[in-house]
Design a protein around this motif. Structure first.
Motif, PDB file in Angstrom:
ATOM      1  N   ASP A   5       0.777  -1.258   0.098  1.00  0.00           N
ATOM      2  CA  ASP A   5       0.005   0.289   0.089  1.00  0.00           C
ATOM      3  C   ASP A   5       0.974   1.303   0.100  1.00  0.00           C
ATOM      4  O   ASP A   5       0.781   2.122  -0.727  1.00  0.00           O
ATOM      5  N   ILE A   6       2.024   1.277   0.888  1.00  0.00           N
ATOM      6  CA  ILE A   6       2.675   2.416   0.929  1.00  0.00           C
ATOM      7  C   ILE A   6       3.503   2.635  -0.344  1.00  0.00           C
ATOM      8  O   ILE A   6       3.801   3.633  -0.986  1.00  0.00           O
ATOM      9  N   LEU A   7       3.902   1.503  -0.924  1.00  0.00           N
ATOM     10  CA  LEU A   7       4.720   1.584  -2.460  1.00  0.00           C
ATOM     11  C   LEU A   7       3.580   2.162  -3.583  1.00  0.00           C
ATOM     12  O   LEU A   7       4.128   2.970  -4.214  1.00  0.00           O
ATOM     13  N   ALA A   8       2.403   1.707  -3.412  1.00  0.00           N
ATOM     14  CA  ALA A   8       1.499   2.285  -4.457  1.00  0.00           C
ATOM     15  C   ALA A   8       1.337   4.047  -4.216  1.00  0.00           C
ATOM     16  O   ALA A   8       1.167   4.493  -5.223  1.00  0.00           O
ATOM     17  N   ILE A   9       1.432   4.260  -2.956  1.00  0.00           N
ATOM     18  CA  ILE A   9       1.246   5.564  -2.597  1.00  0.00           C
ATOM     19  C   ILE A   9       2.420   6.434  -3.216  1.00  0.00           C
ATOM     20  O   ILE A   9       2.230   7.566  -3.842  1.00  0.00           O
ATOM     21  N   PHE A  10       3.764   6.022  -2.712  1.00  0.00           N
ATOM     22  CA  PHE A  10       4.697   6.516  -3.491  1.00  0.00           C
ATOM     23  C   PHE A  10       4.537   6.705  -4.847  1.00  0.00           C
ATOM     24  O   PHE A  10       4.964   7.982  -5.504  1.00  0.00           O
ATOM     25  N   VAL A  11       4.390   5.588  -5.499  1.00  0.00           N
ATOM     26  CA  VAL A  11       4.039   5.682  -7.080  1.00  0.00           C
ATOM     27  C   VAL A  11       3.060   6.818  -7.449  1.00  0.00           C
ATOM     28  O   VAL A  11       3.406   7.521  -8.462  1.00  0.00           O
ATOM     29  N   ALA A  12       2.151   6.939  -6.724  1.00  0.00           N
ATOM     30  CA  ALA A  12       1.063   7.874  -7.123  1.00  0.00           C
ATOM     31  C   ALA A  12       1.629   9.219  -7.074  1.00  0.00           C
ATOM     32  O   ALA A  12       1.504  10.255  -7.978  1.00  0.00           O
ATOM     33  N   ARG A  64      15.279   5.963  -9.094  1.00  0.00           N
ATOM     34  CA  ARG A  64      15.642   4.608  -9.306  1.00  0.00           C
ATOM     35  C   ARG A  64      14.491   3.561  -8.511  1.00  0.00           C
ATOM     36  O   ARG A  64      14.223   2.769  -9.141  1.00  0.00           O
ATOM     37  N   TYR A  65      14.232   4.148  -7.315  1.00  0.00           N
ATOM     38  CA  TYR A  65      13.070   3.624  -6.653  1.00  0.00           C
ATOM     39  C   TYR A  65      11.488   3.289  -7.237  1.00  0.00           C
ATOM     40  O   TYR A  65      11.013   2.418  -7.228  1.00  0.00           O
ATOM     41  N   LEU A  66      11.538   4.599  -8.139  1.00  0.00           N
ATOM     42  CA  LEU A  66      10.294   4.500  -8.809  1.00  0.00           C
ATOM     43  C   LEU A  66      10.097   3.340  -9.958  1.00  0.00           C
ATOM     44  O   LEU A  66       9.186   2.749 -10.054  1.00  0.00           O
ATOM     45  N   ASP A  67      11.250   3.193 -10.717  1.00  0.00           N
ATOM     46  CA  ASP A  67      11.323   1.965 -11.512  1.00  0.00           C
ATOM     47  C   ASP A  67      11.146   0.856 -10.965  1.00  0.00           C
ATOM     48  O   ASP A  67      10.333  -0.020 -11.276  1.00  0.00           O
ATOM     49  N   LEU A  73       4.867  -3.448  -8.657  1.00  0.00           N
ATOM     50  CA  LEU A  73       2.957  -3.546  -8.584  1.00  0.00           C
ATOM     51  C   LEU A  73       2.673  -4.159  -9.688  1.00  0.00           C
ATOM     52  O   LEU A  73       1.691  -4.912  -9.441  1.00  0.00           O
ATOM     53  N   ALA A  74       3.489  -4.241 -10.729  1.00  0.00           N
ATOM     54  CA  ALA A  74       3.117  -4.864 -12.083  1.00  0.00           C
ATOM     55  C   ALA A  74       3.163  -6.399 -11.806  1.00  0.00           C
ATOM     56  O   ALA A  74       2.233  -7.064 -12.337  1.00  0.00           O
ATOM     57  N   ASP A  75       4.084  -6.909 -11.044  1.00  0.00           N
ATOM     58  CA  ASP A  75       4.331  -8.285 -10.618  1.00  0.00           C
ATOM     59  C   ASP A  75       3.195  -8.750  -9.794  1.00  0.00           C
ATOM     60  O   ASP A  75       2.611  -9.719 -10.081  1.00  0.00           O
ATOM     61  N   PHE A  76       2.847  -7.476  -8.762  1.00  0.00           N
ATOM     62  CA  PHE A  76       1.632  -8.075  -8.032  1.00  0.00           C
ATOM     63  C   PHE A  76       0.446  -8.138  -9.025  1.00  0.00           C
ATOM     64  O   PHE A  76      -0.585  -9.008  -8.708  1.00  0.00           O
ATOM     65  N   GLU A  77      -0.013  -7.237  -9.733  1.00  0.00           N
ATOM     66  CA  GLU A  77      -1.201  -7.259 -10.715  1.00  0.00           C
ATOM     67  C   GLU A  77      -1.049  -8.613 -11.429  1.00  0.00           C
ATOM     68  O   GLU A  77      -2.147  -9.181 -11.576  1.00  0.00           O
ATOM     69  N   GLU A  78      -0.032  -8.738 -11.983  1.00  0.00           N
ATOM     70  CA  GLU A  78       0.045 -10.126 -12.816  1.00  0.00           C
ATOM     71  C   GLU A  78      -0.262 -11.375 -12.002  1.00  0.00           C
ATOM     72  O   GLU A  78      -1.040 -12.281 -12.254  1.00  0.00           O
ATOM     73  N   LEU A  79       0.263 -11.337 -10.570  1.00  0.00           N
ATOM     74  CA  LEU A  79       0.117 -12.542 -10.065  1.00  0.00           C
ATOM     75  C   LEU A  79      -1.365 -12.704  -9.660  1.00  0.00           C
ATOM     76  O   LEU A  79      -1.928 -13.779  -9.675  1.00  0.00           O
TER      77      LEU A  79
END
Length: 300
Positions: A5-12, A64-67, A73-79
């Motif tokens: 969830d925190i990672l999704a917020i950072f990307v947003a 760097r961290y954004l990439d 997030l894409a890997d999780f969505e694929e899963l």
């Protein structure tokens, strides 16, 4: 908040360039978004954003961290998609490509059986004796008979075939059968212009023992079927793939020559564009094709 969830917020925040805009996008309060980013920076021990009263910009570490974050997030969505797809009935258009004769003889029966088993799937077959662009031409998967150097494709080898020399019994009754590749110089040859650009010589053997001999191409045709028809009629010596000649050899219409001089076999691959997720129709067809083709070609 969990780490995903925190990672999704950072990307947003990075994509919106604003804590407030990211909060609106995620339906969160600006304070919650700010706390999440601060928690992530504290855990990583580095600043991810440079903040001013008017703008938010990524630091080098943040870039760097954004990439990496987007990939995670894409890997999780694929899963999640992969797990959900197990419950889905295969449906929609499946696009398959293969060499023309190989596709007609060996892929079309697999397609027809697949369509009977999955009535919600329709199939478009592109049968061509050339390399196609899977992305540009919208191809889901295909068969390639060659060593592969294309890193944009994922491949499963299912067997191999040979390049063979044949002639009809009628032709051989009127001409001495060649014992070595050099003997072909005195024979009429049938060449196929649509398969390879070089039609005036054939190569045999492997490595240091490789032999290239000129051929007398008295007849040049643009399709393999026409070349086979001409060879059966006694028109000359032909070079084709083993799968193309074997049915005719079994019927006594063609005879294989120079077996001990055949070049190394060519691998057969089932291929698809490299990606993170395969739709059920694609994954199931790949499994079906691999099983069927290995049963025919793995020991050839």
């Amino acid at each position: 908040m969990d780490r995903l969830d925190i990672l999704a917020i950072f990307v947003a925040v990075a994509e919106q360039g604003s804590f407030i805009a990211a909060a609106r996008r995620l339906n969160r309060s600006p304070a919650a978004v700010t706390r999440a980013v601060a928690e992530l920076e504290e855990r990583l021990g580095t600043r991810l954003f440079n903040r001013t009263t008017r703008a938010v910009a990524l630091t080098d570490a943040g870039t760097r961290y954004l990439d990496l974050g987007r990939r995670a997030l894409a890997d999780f969505e694929e899963l999640e998609l992969s797990a959900a797809s197990e419950k889905l009935e295969p449906r929609g258009l499946l696009s398959v490509t293969a060499p023309e004769m190989f596709g007609r003889l060996h892929v079309l029966p697999i397609v027809q059986a697949f369509m009977r088993d999955y009535p919600q799937v329709s199939v478009s077959m592109l049968l061509l004796n050339r390399i196609v662009s899977y992305i540009d031409e919208g191809i889901d998967l295909g068969i390639r008979i060659a060593a592969l150097a294309d890193s944009t494709l994922q491949a499963i080898q299912v067997g191999h075939i040979r390049r063979v020399i044949c002639a009809s019994p009628a032709y051989l009754a009127a001409h001495d059968a060649p014992k070595t590749p050099q003997d072909l110089v005195g024979h009429d040859a049938i060449a196929i212009s649509g398969v390879r650009p070089v039609i005036d010589r054939w190569t045999f053997g492997k490595g240091a023992k490789e032999i290239t001999v000129p051929i007398n191409a008295r007849l040049i045709v643009s399709t393999i079927q026409a070349a086979l028809d001409a060879a059966i009629a006694g028109g000359g010596v032909i070079r084709v793939m083993s799968y193309q000649s074997e049915p005719l050899e079994a019927e006594g219409k063609l005879q294989r020559l120079l077996v001990g001089y055949e070049p190394p076999p060519l691998p057969i691959h089932v291929v698809h564009p490299a990606g993170r997720y395969l739709a059920p129709k694609v994954r199931l067809f790949i499994d079906r094709a691999v099983e069927a083709l290995r049963g025919k070609f793995e020991t050839n």
